[in-house]
Design an enzyme around this catalytic site. Structure first.
Site, short mmCIF file in Angstrom:
data_model
loop_
_atom_site.label_atom_id
_atom_site.label_comp_id
_atom_site.label_asym_id
_atom_site.label_seq_id
_atom_site.Cartn_x
_atom_site.Cartn_y
_atom_site.Cartn_z
N THR A 1 -44.98 13.61 0.41
CA THR A 1 -43.70 14.28 0.15
C THR A 1 -43.81 15.76 0.50
OG1 THR A 1 -43.36 12.80 -1.73
CG2 THR A 1 -42.01 14.80 -1.68
N LYS B 1 -39.50 25.22 2.32
CA LYS B 1 -39.83 26.64 2.48
C LYS B 1 -39.47 27.13 3.89
CE LYS B 1 -40.37 25.97 -1.04
NZ LYS B 1 -40.44 24.85 -1.98
N GLY C 1 -32.90 21.78 -6.90
CA GLY C 1 -31.46 22.06 -6.81
C GLY C 1 -31.19 23.53 -6.50
N HIS D 1 -50.47 51.52 -4.93
CA HIS D 1 -49.13 52.09 -4.87
C HIS D 1 -48.72 52.32 -3.42
CE1 HIS D 1 -45.63 54.50 -5.83
NE2 HIS D 1 -46.05 55.39 -4.94
P1 FAD Z 1 -46.74 12.56 -2.60
O1 FAD Z 1 -46.76 13.86 -1.92
O2 FAD Z 1 -45.44 11.98 -3.00
O3 FAD Z 1 -47.50 11.55 -1.64
C1 FAD Z 1 -47.62 10.19 -1.91
C2 FAD Z 1 -47.88 9.46 -0.62
O4 FAD Z 1 -48.26 8.13 -0.93
C3 FAD Z 1 -46.65 9.36 0.27
O5 FAD Z 1 -46.96 9.80 1.56
C4 FAD Z 1 -46.32 7.87 0.26
O6 FAD Z 1 -45.77 7.41 1.49
C5 FAD Z 1 -47.68 7.25 0.03
N1 FAD Z 1 -47.62 5.91 -0.56
C6 FAD Z 1 -46.93 5.53 -1.65
N2 FAD Z 1 -47.16 4.23 -1.90
C7 FAD Z 1 -48.01 3.79 -0.95
C8 FAD Z 1 -48.62 2.52 -0.68
N3 FAD Z 1 -48.45 1.47 -1.48
N4 FAD Z 1 -49.42 2.42 0.41
C9 FAD Z 1 -49.65 3.50 1.21
N5 FAD Z 1 -49.10 4.71 0.99
C10 FAD Z 1 -48.31 4.85 -0.08
N6 FAD Z 1 -44.30 21.23 -5.19
C11 FAD Z 1 -44.88 22.44 -5.20
O7 FAD Z 1 -45.94 22.60 -5.79
N7 FAD Z 1 -44.30 23.50 -4.54
C12 FAD Z 1 -43.12 23.40 -3.90
O8 FAD Z 1 -42.64 24.37 -3.33
C13 FAD Z 1 -42.49 22.13 -3.88
N8 FAD Z 1 -41.31 21.99 -3.23
C14 FAD Z 1 -40.74 20.75 -3.18
C15 FAD Z 1 -39.53 20.62 -2.53
C16 FAD Z 1 -38.91 19.40 -2.46
C17 FAD Z 1 -37.60 19.27 -1.74
C18 FAD Z 1 -39.54 18.26 -3.05
C19 FAD Z 1 -38.90 16.91 -2.97
C20 FAD Z 1 -40.74 18.38 -3.72
C21 FAD Z 1 -41.35 19.63 -3.80
N9 FAD Z 1 -42.55 19.81 -4.49
C22 FAD Z 1 -43.12 21.05 -4.54
C23 FAD Z 1 -43.22 18.69 -5.20
C24 FAD Z 1 -44.38 18.14 -4.39
O9 FAD Z 1 -43.90 17.73 -3.13
C25 FAD Z 1 -45.03 16.97 -5.11
O10 FAD Z 1 -45.38 17.35 -6.42
C26 FAD Z 1 -46.28 16.52 -4.38
O11 FAD Z 1 -45.98 16.11 -3.07
C27 FAD Z 1 -46.96 15.37 -5.13
O12 FAD Z 1 -48.10 14.99 -4.42
P2 FAD Z 1 -48.73 13.55 -4.54
O13 FAD Z 1 -49.96 13.57 -3.71
O14 FAD Z 1 -48.84 13.15 -5.95
O15 FAD Z 1 -47.63 12.55 -3.91
#
Ligand code: FAD
Length: 468
Positions: A42, A52, A187, A446
């Site tokens: 994500t 960003k 949002g 500063h």
């Molecule tokens: P994810 O990044 O969601 O990755 C999970 C991955 O697992 C995905 O690629 C998915 O396809 C894969 N997957 C799922 N199930 C399977 C499966 N069964 N087999 C194979 N692959 C699978 N956080 C910040 O800290 N700063 C920010 O500025 C920020 N901005 C954001 C803006 C937006 C619009 C959004 C939506 C989120 C933002 N976030 C931000 C939150 C951040 O993106 C998430 O907290 C972060 O990506 C979580 O990481 P993760 O590794 O847990 O999961």
């Protein structure tokens, strides 16, 4: 014949890919499985990085429109090329996800593309395009499958007019009237993006304030700045439905007095949070189940109830932030290698990349008061900062909260220019359990925005701020 790995990571977001790199660095034979062709989850594809990129582009446009003249810069015929803006965002995403491909190769991590599901606790099936399936064996597993946008029970997201953040990052046109449900960080960031490039934006929020999880003073200041830039904010509104007719979106809500209110727009962004993603993961085959909210339960070492299976990032809940997922990725790899890693969840900073930027670490004033802590606060406004005046960024302030007796810093809340970076001074201070006096005694260059941190600390240690 199936491959056998020491560790297999499911999901390549910031939790998954960092875990994979750390596992490989620590000598584990590592595999990572990602259902999409592009690595990075994500965060890199439809979250942190693209949002960003658009925030930066639109902020440049807003500055050119509203501030350049005062700087003595005249631009004739300023116009917006929205398609180019979206294209550049796409290129930033491509370069960044390409960087992860490189890091996987560099660290000799085996990457599988396809949907992973457990066959048993040591066997993972990978369903590829065309429904071909491959199986791999693994000693240990890290589940890092992340999250998807949540919705409300009475709203059907059609991804065209009623959209999530994913579509909001990829629109073909600038909305004329954008309705945003939810005044959390996603949002607010998307509201800022479209407000800067000409959309009429209304935020409809259920709680009594926007960015409700942050210190109330930050919320008040961001509300003031948003309203100044003509973003309409409706708090205490409970959305009861959203419907589409042609290009018109109609949102109904009840206000604080239970009166029905109707809003119209051409797009409605639903930004009411995110939900854990575990679809088709075959958790039961590994002996696992989710809790009532859909998150995977873990213990203090991020291990699930099945030994050898760990879970990290958004899928386990808590702060749904990229750096929290990254920290957990490193933690699990190091724990598996017999090291003694540590995460202080109280010191994970939160940032909202609006302008002014909002950033926070530690506890809010409301939380500390609820806990009955005796506290003292110091606050320094950017309108008293020479650096902020030079850059025309005088909205906002820095607020430091310290323990009334020990002077230990308990929470730091910032709204102002480049606060997303400056928050790290507060994180370092709190990690080393600094007092407000410690911050006062450190020399701050500063003129910088960081001087406001020192001045706020002066305010917290007594009435001794120099410039107010
Ligand atoms: P994810 O990044 O969601 O990755 C999970 C991955 O697992 C995905 O690629 C998915 O396809 C894969 N997957 C799922 N199930 C399977 C499966 N069964 N087999 C194979 N692959 C699978 N956080 C910040 O800290 N700063 C920010 O500025 C920020 N901005 C954001 C803006 C937006 C619009 C959004 C939506 C989120 C933002 N976030 C931000 C939150 C951040 O993106 C998430 O907290 C972060 O990506 C979580 O990481 P993760 O590794 O847990 O999961």
């Amino acid at each position: 014949m199936s491959d056998k790995f020491d560790v297999t990571i499911i999901g390549s977001g910031p939790g998954g890919y960092v875990a994979a790199i750390r596992c490989a660095q620590l000598g584990f034979k590592t595999a990572i499985i990602e259902r999409y062709n592009s690595l990075g989850g994500t965060c890199l594809n439809v979250g942190c990085i693209p949002s960003k990129a658009l925030l930066d582009s639109t902020e440049h446009f807003a500055q050119a429109k509203h501030q350049f003249k005062e700087h003595g810069i005249e631009i004739e015929g300023l116009s917006l090329d929205f398609k180019q803006m979206i294209k550049r965002k796409g290129e930033v995403v491509k370069q960044t996800t390409g960087g992860i491909d490189f890091l996987m190769k560099k660290n000799k991590i085996t990457v599988f593309t396809g949907h992973a599901s457990f066959k048993d606790k040591n066997t993972i099936a990978i369903r590829k395009d065309g429904n071909k399936t491959e199986e791999i064996k693994t000693e240990k597993v890290i589940i890092a499958t992340g999250s998807k946008p949540a919705s409300l029970p009475n709203i059907e997201i059609d991804k065209k007019r009623i959209i999530t953040s994913t579509e909001a990052l990829e629109l073909a046109e600038v909305p004329k009237k954008l309705l945003v449900i939810g005044g959390g960080y996603i949002g607010c960031e998307m509201a800022a993006v479209y407000n800067r490039i000409g959309s009429e934006v209304t935020i409809v929020e259920f709680m009594d304030k926007i960015i409700p999880n942050m210190d109330s003073d930050l919320s008040k200041e961001l509300t003031r700045v948003f309203r100044k830039s003509k973003i309409d904010i409706k708090t205490n509104h409970n959305v009861t439905g959203v419907s589409v007719e042609g290009n018109k979106v109609t949102l109904t809500a009840t206000d604080k007095k239970d009166k029905e209110v109707v809003f119209e727009g051409d797009y409605c962004l639903v930004a009411v949070g995110r939900k854990p993603y575990t679809a088709d993961l075959g958790l039961d085959k590994a002996g696992l189940k989710t809790n009532e909210k859909g998150f995977i339960p873990v213990n203090g070492h991020l291990e699930t109830e099945v030994e050898g299976i760990f879970a990290i990032g958004d899928v386990i809940g808590g702060l749904m932030l990229a750096h929290k997922a990254e920290d957990e990725g490193s933690y699990v790899a190091e724990y598996m290698a017999g090291e003694k890693p540590h995460i202080d969840y109280n010191l994970i900073p939160g940032v909202v990349y609006t302008w002014p930027e909002v950033a926070s670490v530690g506890k809010s004033e409301d939380q500390l008061k609820e806990e009955g802590r005796e506290i003292k606060t110091g606050k320094f406004p950017f309108k008293a900062s020479g650096r902020a005046r030079a850059s025309m960024d005088t909205d906002g302030f820095i607020k430091i909260i310290a323990d009334a007796k020990t002077d230990e810093v308990l929470g730091v809340h910032l709204i102002g220019p480049r606060m997303a970076d400056l928050i790290m001074e507060a994180v370092v201070a709190m990690e080393f359990r600094a007092s407000a006096e410690d911050i006062v005694r450190m020399s701050h260059p500063h003129p910088t925005y960081s001087e406001a941190m020192r001045e706020a600390a002066m305010g917290a240690t007594g009435d001794r701020a120099i410039h107010i």
